[in-house]
Write an enzyme that holds these catalytic residues in place. Structure first.
Site, PDB file in Angstrom:
ATOM      1  N   SER A  61       2.273  29.847  23.836  1.00  0.00           N
ATOM      2  CA  SER A  61       1.136  30.333  23.084  1.00  0.00           C
ATOM      3  C   SER A  61       1.601  31.381  22.086  1.00  0.00           C
ATOM      4  O   SER A  61       2.330  32.313  22.449  1.00  0.00           O
ATOM      5  CB  SER A  61       0.080  30.942  24.006  1.00  0.00           C
ATOM      6  OG  SER A  61      -0.925  31.600  23.260  1.00  0.00           O
ATOM      7  N   LYS A  97      30.514  41.163  17.246  1.00  0.00           N
ATOM      8  CA  LYS A  97      30.622  42.182  18.287  1.00  0.00           C
ATOM      9  C   LYS A  97      31.953  42.028  19.017  1.00  0.00           C
ATOM     10  O   LYS A  97      32.249  40.966  19.571  1.00  0.00           O
ATOM     11  CB  LYS A  97      29.457  42.043  19.274  1.00  0.00           C
ATOM     12  CG  LYS A  97      29.537  42.972  20.468  1.00  0.00           C
ATOM     13  CD  LYS A  97      28.369  42.743  21.411  1.00  0.00           C
ATOM     14  CE  LYS A  97      28.531  43.592  22.667  1.00  0.00           C
ATOM     15  NZ  LYS A  97      27.442  43.352  23.638  1.00  0.00           N
TER      16      LYS A  97
END
Length: 500
Positions: A40, A79
């Site tokens: 949703s 990273k």
């Protein structure tokens, strides 16, 4: 033979749901098994997971993701590890790099040779034997070059990226492969009276989405694994006391650093994660030692640039489900548990759950032995990561605040006690089945947190001290020379990975 499945339903979207959809749509292609996802737009996602660890390379490769397109789409950066500031002592810092330290020589691991040299008076820091450390501290990053014998074999990297953009990228990929998305809130869960298995989820408009295997990606709510299947939750707050987080993005502040920073605070710690278009910041803390208002004020006072959004407050209980797979429901992501993002493991635990499910994919019989082995392997990984996180809190000399005095008094699990004690006595690193973090990671954090071995492996004496110094010196030179030849991190992004 038992009949194969025909319908898989993923309950929930976000990173967990769409990572699962991407992997299943790739792995199940040609099998006739359909994949549906229910989510949703009215239900938000946590969406603060922006830092990853190197195993994400394997997952992205498995689901058919092109690295350049992925980094651009998610406005990612690279990273090389995590810098920890003020964890052992105030004013101290250390680096947990991705990849190995040095290279083994003689009959013992590299770090035993380094410990032997240290006992002989060599004060060279461990980090000088890590290409990832030297590159990170100098703001440099380049994609690995050369074969298995190259110094780049010791070099590891991961990514920082926008988790919301990652989910959107994977949604597009998944729907192109046939995953059907159903918009709506889950209002009811239907179960088979004979087996107790979930048979369908019913949406708030009355639609029923039927399936045979259900993945619970409903976040902290755990609608299927918790509410429907009744699987209990193990609370680990007595080991990991932080239970709140505040996240806020800021503008960029100079070239993005190729590492995550974790700074210890009075009642928790603060993260800093640089992306191409912003910096992700947050404060993880324990509300038993500071208030939410105080924690937010501390975070806002320690930002490198102006905020570009309102602070978001999150509550959590560290721990995991007793079993992530019950009946025909497999919990993925926050529905299976939560470990604070101190070592950037949130997205990894999602990909690990999905990869493990594909290794132990069921048929309609849902063989209990298959489910039991999945649960054994999955919970083992959670437990080993838990121990690694606890290490950061209990191995400290900080006693300047009530929070840190509390952490020093925590009694760790026996598995961690044994590992720390053996290293402190002998320098040996006790590897266990299911460990996500390998020896180099444990070495970085143990030494960084002040756990210094009293001895080293006696077999290191097989290398004469002068010869050892010569080998170590040559190793340092190769690593240092390679690090200085790497381009600036920002230049690598601009050349190939800048979002349009």
């Amino acid at each position: 033979m038992n009949a194969p499945l025909s319908r898989v339903v993923i309950a929930g979207g976000g990173s967990a749901g769409w990572m699962a959809a991407a992997a299943l749509s790739q792995a199940l292609a040609g099998t006739g098994i359909t994949v549906a996802l229910v989510e949703s737009e009215e239900i938000g996602t946590v969406g603060v997971g922006e830092a990853t660890i190197p195993p994400i390379h394997g997952f992205n490769q498995m689901i058919g993701v092109d690295e350049t397109a992925f980094v651009k789409a998610t406005r990612g950066t690279f990273k090389l590890g995590i810098e920890f500031v003020d964890w052992w002592r105030q004013g101290d810092r250390y680096f947990h790099p991705f990849g190995r330290y040095g290279d083994d020589f003689g009959l013992v691991p590299f770090h035993q040779q380094w410990l032997a040299a240290r006992a002989e008076g060599d004060t060279t820091p461990l980090g000088t034997y890590s290409l990832s450390t030297l590159a990170a501290m100098n703001g440099r990053f380049g994609l690995p070059q050369g074969g298995g014998n190259s110094v780049f074999a010791t070099y590891g990297y991961a990514y920082h990226f926008d988790a919301g953009l990652y989910a959107a990228y994977l949604r597009q990929l998944s729907e192109a492969r046939g995953v059907v998305r159903h918009e709506g809130k889950i209002a009811a869960i239907h179960r088979d009276e004979a087996t107790g298995h979930v048979s369908a989820v019913q949406l708030d408009d009355g639609r029923r989405i039927e399936g045979e295997l259900f993945l619970d990606c409903t976040g902290f709510r755990g609608l299927l694994i918790g509410e429907a299947m009744g699987v209990a939750y193990q609370d680990w707050s007595h080991w990991l006391p932080c239970n709140r987080a505040i996240a806020v993005p800021t503008e960029t502040a100079g070239p993005p650093l190729p590492y995550t920073r974790s700074t210890a605070r009075d009642a928790g710690w603060q993260w800093r994660i640089p992306l191409q278009h912003r910096i992700g910041n947050g404060h993880v803390f324990c509300d038993g030692f500071t208030s939410a208002d105080e924690a937010e004020a501390l975070l806002l006072a320690n930002l490198d640039a102006a905020p570009i959004g309102d602070p978001r407050h999150l509550r959590f209980t560290t721990g995991r489900r007793e079993t992530p797979w019950a009946g025909n429901v497999v919990a993925v992501g926050l529905s299976s548990g939560f470990l604070e993002p101190l070592e950037s493991t949130s997205l990894h635990l999602i990909q690990s759950a999905i990869t493990l499910l594909l290794q132990w994919f069921p048929d309609r019989s849902f063989d209990p032995a298959v489910r039991a082995e999945y649960n054994r392997l999955a919970t083992r990984e959670w437990d080993t990561i838990r121990d690694f996180l606890i290490l950061h809190y209990i191995a400290t000399e900080r006693d300047d605040t009530p929070f840190w005095r509390h952490c020093r008094a925590i009694t760790p699990p026996d598995t961690l006690t044994e590992k720390m004690a053996l290293f402190a006595r002998t320098g040996r690193l006790l590897a266990r089945d299911g460990d996500l973090f390998m020896d180099a990671s444990w070495l970085a954090v143990l030494m960084g947190q002040g756990v210094v071995p009293q001895a080293h492996d006696a077999l290191a004496a097989g290398i004469p001290p002068g010869h050892r110094r010569k080998i170590l010196g040559a190793m340092r030179k190769v690593i240092a020379d390679t690090a200085t030849q790497l381009p600036p991190h920002e230049a690598t992004i601009a050349r190939q990975f800048r979002a349009g």
